[in-house]
Design a protein around this motif. Structure first.
Motif, short mmCIF file in Angstrom:
data_model
loop_
_atom_site.label_atom_id
_atom_site.label_comp_id
_atom_site.label_asym_id
_atom_site.label_seq_id
_atom_site.Cartn_x
_atom_site.Cartn_y
_atom_site.Cartn_z
N GLY A 163 -71.58 56.75 23.90
CA GLY A 163 -71.47 57.87 22.98
C GLY A 163 -71.66 59.21 23.65
N SER A 164 -71.72 60.26 22.82
CA SER A 164 -71.82 61.63 23.31
C SER A 164 -72.95 62.36 22.61
N LEU A 165 -73.49 63.34 23.31
CA LEU A 165 -74.49 64.25 22.75
C LEU A 165 -74.28 65.62 23.37
N ARG A 166 -74.71 66.63 22.62
CA ARG A 166 -74.59 68.00 23.11
C ARG A 166 -75.96 68.66 23.04
N VAL A 209 -73.97 62.07 37.20
CA VAL A 209 -73.40 62.56 35.94
C VAL A 209 -72.02 63.19 36.12
N LYS A 210 -71.54 63.27 37.35
CA LYS A 210 -70.24 63.89 37.60
C LYS A 210 -69.15 63.17 36.81
N GLY A 211 -68.30 63.97 36.18
CA GLY A 211 -67.22 63.40 35.40
C GLY A 211 -67.61 63.02 33.98
N ARG A 212 -68.91 63.03 33.68
CA ARG A 212 -69.38 62.66 32.33
C ARG A 212 -70.04 63.83 31.61
N PHE A 213 -70.70 64.70 32.34
CA PHE A 213 -71.41 65.84 31.76
C PHE A 213 -70.70 67.13 32.13
N MET A 215 -72.63 65.97 27.00
CA MET A 215 -72.84 64.70 27.68
C MET A 215 -71.95 63.64 27.04
N GLY A 216 -71.15 62.96 27.88
CA GLY A 216 -70.28 61.92 27.38
C GLY A 216 -70.45 60.63 28.16
#
Length: 125
Positions: A16-19, A64-68, A83-84
């Motif tokens: 999932g994702s969060l911001r 976290v590269k490519g995801r955040f 954040m994904g």
């Protein structure tokens, strides 16, 4: 007095994702480098992502590269971390941080002088 106030933490399932957002006051935000750090109990705090004062340069931890994605709004004095593809290992307390000048940003990220209180992110698998 410098204040950094995080918001947007919470619980999410893996994938999932969060911001996360950080509202800054009491400093010359447009001159400050900004960053997100995280910490889990028993471990050292680690840098996740940083951004230069003008927003033109950024740094990400390999994990976290490519995801955040880190971004900032120098008009609203806010910092954001999108954040994904979240993983259980992303579970931590996340801290917003500021370096008092642009010189505090290097290729290794932002060296902080000020910290927020933290926002908990929990990712369940």
């Amino acid at each position: 007095q410098v204040q950094l106030v995080e918001s947007g933490g919470g619980s999410v399932q893996a994938g999932g994702s969060l911001r996360l957002s950080c509202a800054a006051s009491g400093l010359m935000f447009r001159l400050a480098c900004m960053g997100w750090f995280r910490q889990v109990p028993g471990k050292e705090r680690e840098g996740v992502a940083s951004i230069s004062s003008g927003g033109t340069s950024s740094y990400y931890a390999d994990s976290v590269k490519g995801r955040f994605t880190i971004s900032r709004d120098n008009v609203k004095n806010t910092l954001t971390l999108q954040m994904g593809s979240l993983k259980s290992e992303d579970t931590a307390m996340y801290y917003c941080a500021a370096g008092y000048s642009s010189a505090r940003f290097t290729s290794a990220g932002c060296t902080p002088d000020y910290w927020g209180q933290g926002a908990q992110v929990t990712v369940s698998s």
